[in-house]
Design an enzyme around this catalytic site. Structure first.
Site, mmCIF file in Angstrom:
data_model
loop_
_atom_site.group_PDB
_atom_site.id
_atom_site.type_symbol
_atom_site.label_atom_id
_atom_site.label_comp_id
_atom_site.label_asym_id
_atom_site.label_seq_id
_atom_site.Cartn_x
_atom_site.Cartn_y
_atom_site.Cartn_z
ATOM 1 N N ASP A 23 3.249 -50.119 -22.183
ATOM 2 C CA ASP A 23 2.127 -49.215 -21.931
ATOM 3 C C ASP A 23 0.957 -49.955 -21.267
ATOM 4 O O ASP A 23 0.762 -51.143 -21.504
ATOM 5 C CB ASP A 23 1.668 -48.596 -23.270
ATOM 6 C CG ASP A 23 0.812 -47.356 -23.060
ATOM 7 O OD1 ASP A 23 0.798 -46.809 -21.942
ATOM 8 O OD2 ASP A 23 0.164 -46.934 -24.038
ATOM 9 N N HIS A 40 2.362 -49.348 -11.990
ATOM 10 C CA HIS A 40 3.773 -49.261 -12.379
ATOM 11 C C HIS A 40 4.595 -50.295 -11.619
ATOM 12 O O HIS A 40 5.476 -50.948 -12.172
ATOM 13 C CB HIS A 40 4.320 -47.858 -12.102
ATOM 14 C CG HIS A 40 3.646 -46.779 -12.906
ATOM 15 N ND1 HIS A 40 3.417 -46.906 -14.260
ATOM 16 C CD2 HIS A 40 3.135 -45.561 -12.564
ATOM 17 C CE1 HIS A 40 2.812 -45.814 -14.710
ATOM 18 N NE2 HIS A 40 2.616 -44.991 -13.694
ATOM 19 N N ARG A 74 3.264 -35.528 -16.278
ATOM 20 C CA ARG A 74 2.353 -36.220 -15.337
ATOM 21 C C ARG A 74 2.457 -35.607 -13.936
ATOM 22 O O ARG A 74 3.444 -34.935 -13.623
ATOM 23 C CB ARG A 74 2.691 -37.714 -15.303
ATOM 24 C CG ARG A 74 2.405 -38.364 -16.651
ATOM 25 C CD ARG A 74 2.497 -39.859 -16.575
ATOM 26 N NE ARG A 74 2.236 -40.434 -17.895
ATOM 27 C CZ ARG A 74 1.970 -41.702 -18.113
ATOM 28 N NH1 ARG A 74 1.918 -42.548 -17.108
ATOM 29 N NH2 ARG A 74 1.749 -42.139 -19.332
ATOM 30 N N LEU A 134 23.415 -60.008 -23.091
ATOM 31 C CA LEU A 134 22.274 -59.203 -23.551
ATOM 32 C C LEU A 134 22.598 -57.754 -23.233
ATOM 33 O O LEU A 134 23.123 -57.457 -22.163
ATOM 34 C CB LEU A 134 21.002 -59.617 -22.784
ATOM 35 C CG LEU A 134 19.759 -58.737 -22.997
ATOM 36 C CD1 LEU A 134 19.122 -59.020 -24.359
ATOM 37 C CD2 LEU A 134 18.720 -58.969 -21.894
ATOM 38 N N ARG A 197 0.675 -46.363 -31.660
ATOM 39 C CA ARG A 197 1.486 -45.201 -32.036
ATOM 40 C C ARG A 197 2.858 -45.363 -31.400
ATOM 41 O O ARG A 197 3.053 -46.192 -30.514
ATOM 42 C CB ARG A 197 0.826 -43.891 -31.588
ATOM 43 C CG ARG A 197 0.513 -43.836 -30.110
ATOM 44 C CD ARG A 197 -0.074 -42.484 -29.683
ATOM 45 N NE ARG A 197 -0.616 -42.578 -28.338
ATOM 46 C CZ ARG A 197 -1.884 -42.888 -28.039
ATOM 47 N NH1 ARG A 197 -2.759 -43.091 -29.012
ATOM 48 N NH2 ARG A 197 -2.281 -42.985 -26.780
ATOM 49 N N LEU A 198 3.805 -44.529 -31.878
ATOM 50 C CA LEU A 198 5.182 -44.637 -31.386
ATOM 51 C C LEU A 198 5.445 -43.741 -30.182
ATOM 52 O O LEU A 198 6.398 -43.973 -29.431
ATOM 53 C CB LEU A 198 6.179 -44.301 -32.505
ATOM 54 C CG LEU A 198 6.310 -45.359 -33.606
ATOM 55 C CD1 LEU A 198 7.210 -44.848 -34.719
ATOM 56 C CD2 LEU A 198 6.862 -46.675 -33.049
#
Ligand code: IPE
Ligand code: IPE
Ligand code: MG
Length: 245
Positions: A23, A40, A74, A134, A197-198
């Protein structure tokens, strides 16, 4: 009195699965007078660095929250900018991810994605299926509540055709019908940008995750921030409801 040697020698294990809410791209751009989409774009560099550094830290699974089910709200220009970045990321990085033994898995609602993105994702998943170094899980058009609702529907379907009795439904049944089936729950959830927050991320799976909130904005997050968050995780005591004694 000296401590028993064993308790001193055992370093706490690293998290097997780290999940990150990336975020702060918009604020990063705004602080520089740039359009949000440049934030971004800058965030993709942070993604590369984090992916590269996971294995050094002993992390086996990395989940990145790239786009939430709510992010569709958005402006169209931002949404299409984010989708373009995803296309670019997969096209440019796939060969290198393959070479480095990274398996790609994508979770989220694919019915809302453009058909070419769905093909890119399916192809990336197929090409990396046997990789084991991974597992990189990309949460795209993902919402934890939607995921749980979909699991409920699948379970209800099994009940309605008589394959399952209601009293046979357990937490494992629910987990087994989520898109994350087969992936261990995240040990550590990191969120950047100072928000705490999640935002609908891995709601079921994070029941006992350790949460680490980092003030840095996502484009500024680097390998040492990741190492620091892992260190913080290793200093925590996980109790799962037990007394800790
Ligand atoms: C995170 O950055 C990236 C996505 C949600 C896709 P934001 O775009 O939410 O950045 P802020 O929170 O507005 O700074
Ligand atoms: C969560 O960030 C989603 C991703 C990082 C992809 P948001 O910026 O969308 O979350 P809110 O709106 O601040 O809760
Ligand atoms: Mg945000």
């Amino acid at each position: 009195m000296s401590q028993p040697v064993a308790s001193q020698a055992l370093a706490p294990p690293p998290p097997r699965h780290v999940a990150i809410i990336m975020d702060g791209n918009g604020r990063w751009a705004k602080a520089r007078g740039l359009p949000r989409n440049l934030g971004h774009r800058q965030g993709v560099d942070a993604v590369r660095e984090v992916v590269k550094n996971c294995r050094k830290l002993g992390i086996e699974y990395l989940t990145l929250y790239a786009f939430s089910s709510e992010n569709w709200k958005r402006p169209e220009s931002e949404v299409s900018g984010l989708m373009d970045l995803l296309r670019l990321y997969i096209r440019r990085e796939l060969a290198e991810l393959r070479r480095n033994g990274v398996r790609i898995r994508v979770i989220g609602d694919r019915t809302r994605l453009a058909p070419d993105i769905v093909s890119l994702i399916e192809d990336a998943e197929a090409q990396t299926r046997d990789n084991r170094t991974l597992t990189l899980v990309i949460a795209l058009s993902y919402g934890g509540q939607d995921e749980i609702v979909a699991a409920c529907r699948q379970i209800a379907e099994q009940v309605s055709v008589g394959k399952l009795a209601p009293e046979q439904i357990t937490a494992e049944t629910v987990a087994g019908n989520l898109q994350t089936v087969g992936i261990p729950d995240p040990d550590l959830v990191i969120r950047t940008s100072g928000e705490q927050r999640l935002s609908n991320f891995l709601l079921w799976q994070s029941a006992y995750s350790e949460l680490v909130f980092v003030d840095k904005l996502w484009p500024d997050f680097n390998a040492s921030d990741l190492a620091e968050a892992v260190g913080e995780f290793q200093r925590r005591e996980r109790r799962y409801g037990a007394s800790g004694e």
